[in-house]
Design an enzyme around this catalytic site. Structure first.
Site, short mmCIF file in Angstrom:
data_model
loop_
_atom_site.label_atom_id
_atom_site.label_comp_id
_atom_site.label_asym_id
_atom_site.label_seq_id
_atom_site.Cartn_x
_atom_site.Cartn_y
_atom_site.Cartn_z
CE LYS A 185 -3.43 -2.76 -0.36
NZ LYS A 185 -4.37 -3.27 0.47
C1 PLP Z 1 -5.26 -4.27 0.69
C2 PLP Z 1 -6.79 -4.08 0.73
C3 PLP Z 1 -7.58 -4.56 1.84
C4 PLP Z 1 -7.06 -5.22 3.14
O1 PLP Z 1 -5.92 -4.77 3.71
P1 PLP Z 1 -5.29 -5.33 5.03
O2 PLP Z 1 -4.59 -4.44 5.73
O3 PLP Z 1 -4.06 -6.35 4.34
O4 PLP Z 1 -6.14 -6.28 5.48
C5 PLP Z 1 -9.03 -4.31 1.82
N1 PLP Z 1 -9.46 -3.40 0.74
C6 PLP Z 1 -8.83 -3.31 -0.25
C7 PLP Z 1 -9.53 -2.48 -1.33
C8 PLP Z 1 -7.27 -3.39 -0.35
O5 PLP Z 1 -6.84 -3.46 -1.48
#
Ligand code: PLP
Length: 382
Positions: A185
């Site tokens: 992210k």
């Molecule tokens: C990565 C992602 C998540 C999950 O995030 P985590 O921190 O890994 O639980 C949820 N929604 C979207 C749209 C994502 O891209």
């Protein structure tokens, strides 16, 4: 293939991270404590949010928000089908029923029309909206289309930090916005998440529920003057953030604005080389009042699967965001074929989606290799 290959994503870490972690390890307190509180304040300042609660992941944040809303068991919760499976799992784990919403073909997110159509099938109790790729959705318009109060809408802002709509940062005025600090992210910690809320009571409920529903976390109990006594007032999760993660997050946050600038620069370079190429469609994203977070550089192409294989052969790794939820085995079994057939635009556009490498550490040179391999694959299709 010549030269090094291009990974789809590489996490960036600020120079201050190692020292920050060592300090926490030496401090004698490594789980949720003063660093977590500090990170919550820093992230709230960054977003312009009233309250931030740091948690274990965005997926946990979504589930905690749904639980903290205290909906009747089995409630219908609207969600885009073009989303990450974690968001669907959060609804199911919270004991509710995902109701799939189709996307608008131009923006790749639900429109007021697709939300209204889904809300007409079933009276929704809540809704999750998602800032696909970093595009800030119009939360107010979607909330109205769903016929819901703002206290029943959760923003999945995993792609959202850095995005803004009409001058308002994503998460700055949300009732519940959920962020991810997963490795890929925009602000990686490795793992981690956060809930931003404008509502103190709601944030307090999430705060208690992230640690078993205990009335006091262990940091408060072990501090001088703290008491061993606590109550469990709601059945929570074990989804707290550690001070080790929080210390990384605080160091990362100071580098985020520069990383966002670099993402924008890379997007402008992709646009200059790729826009207008025959056979290429990009989602609409330069709308007035929109500040994109540039989490992903998404394109739509024909023969997507073959292109992915050709790019991989040329040393360029790509990805797909997302394989629609309605195509996953478990959700087809749980939701049924009729529900999974309710999102035709998602099914059609989902076959064409491709995400190209986009991260602050991507050099101009490696990006040029991506552009070269991609335009070659496009040209081969005339
Ligand atoms: C990565 C992602 C998540 C999950 O995030 P985590 O921190 O890994 O639980 C949820 N929604 C979207 C749209 C994502 O891209």
């Amino acid at each position: 293939m010549t030269g090094s290959s291009v990974p789809f994503t590489v996490p960036s870490f600020a120079g201050e991270v190692p020292d920050a972690v060592v300090k926490v390890l030496d401090s004698g307190w490594v789980t949720t404590g003063p660093q977590t509180a500090g990170f919550e304040q820093d992230f709230a300042d960054y977003l312009g949010a009233a309250q931030v609660v740091a948690v274990a992941s965005c997926t946990a944040a979504l589930e905690l928000c749904l639980r903290a809303m205290e909906l009747p068991p089995g409630s219908a919760v609207l969600t885009p089908s073009l989303t990450f499976c974690g968001a669907i799992n959060a609804i199911l784990h919270a004991g509710h029923r995902p109701v799939l919403v189709d996307i608008d073909e131009d923006t790749l997110v639900p429109s007021p029309e697709t939300v209204a159509a889904a809300a007409a099938r079933v009276a929704p109790a809540a809704m999750i909206v998602q800032n696909q790729g970093g595009y800030p959705v119009d939360v107010a318009a979607l909330t109205e289309a769903a016929g819901l109060d703002r206290t029943r809408v959760i923003e999945d802002a995993a792609h959202g930090p850095g995005a803004a709509r009409d001058g308002a940062t994503v998460g700055s005025s949300s009732f519940a916005a959920c962020f991810s600090f997963y490795a890929t992210k925009n602000m990686p910690i490795g793992e981690g998440g956060a809930v931003a809320s404008s509502d103190q009571d709601f944030a307090d409920r999430v705060r208690a529920m992230r640690l078993h529903g205990m009335s006091k976390d262990s940091w408060k109990r072990y501090m001088p003057g703290g008491s061993w006594r606590y109550d469990v007032r709601s059945v929570g999760l074990k989804a707290n953030m550690t001070d080790i993660q929080a210390s990384i997050g605080r160091a990362q946050l100071s580098a985020l604005p520069e990383w966002q600038r670099r993402r924008g620069e890379l997007v402008a370079r992709y646009d200059a080389s790729l826009l207008g190429s025959p056979g290429l469609v990009v989602p609409q994203r330069d709308l007035e009042g929109i500040q994109h977070a540039w989490h992903l550089y998404q394109v739509r192409v024909q023969e997507r699967d073959a292109m992915i294989a050709e790019l991989e052969k040329a040393g360029v790794s790509t990805s797909v965001h997302f394989i629609p939820a309605n195509q996953m085995t478990a959700y087809r079994e749980i939701l049924g074929e009729d529900e999974c057939a309710a999102v035709p635009v998602t099914d059609r556009v989902g076959e064409e989606l491709l995400s190209l490498p986009l991260y602050p550490g991507l050099s101009d040179e490696l990006q040029d290799r991506v552009v070269g391999a991609f335009t070659e694959a496009l040209r081969a299709r005339g």
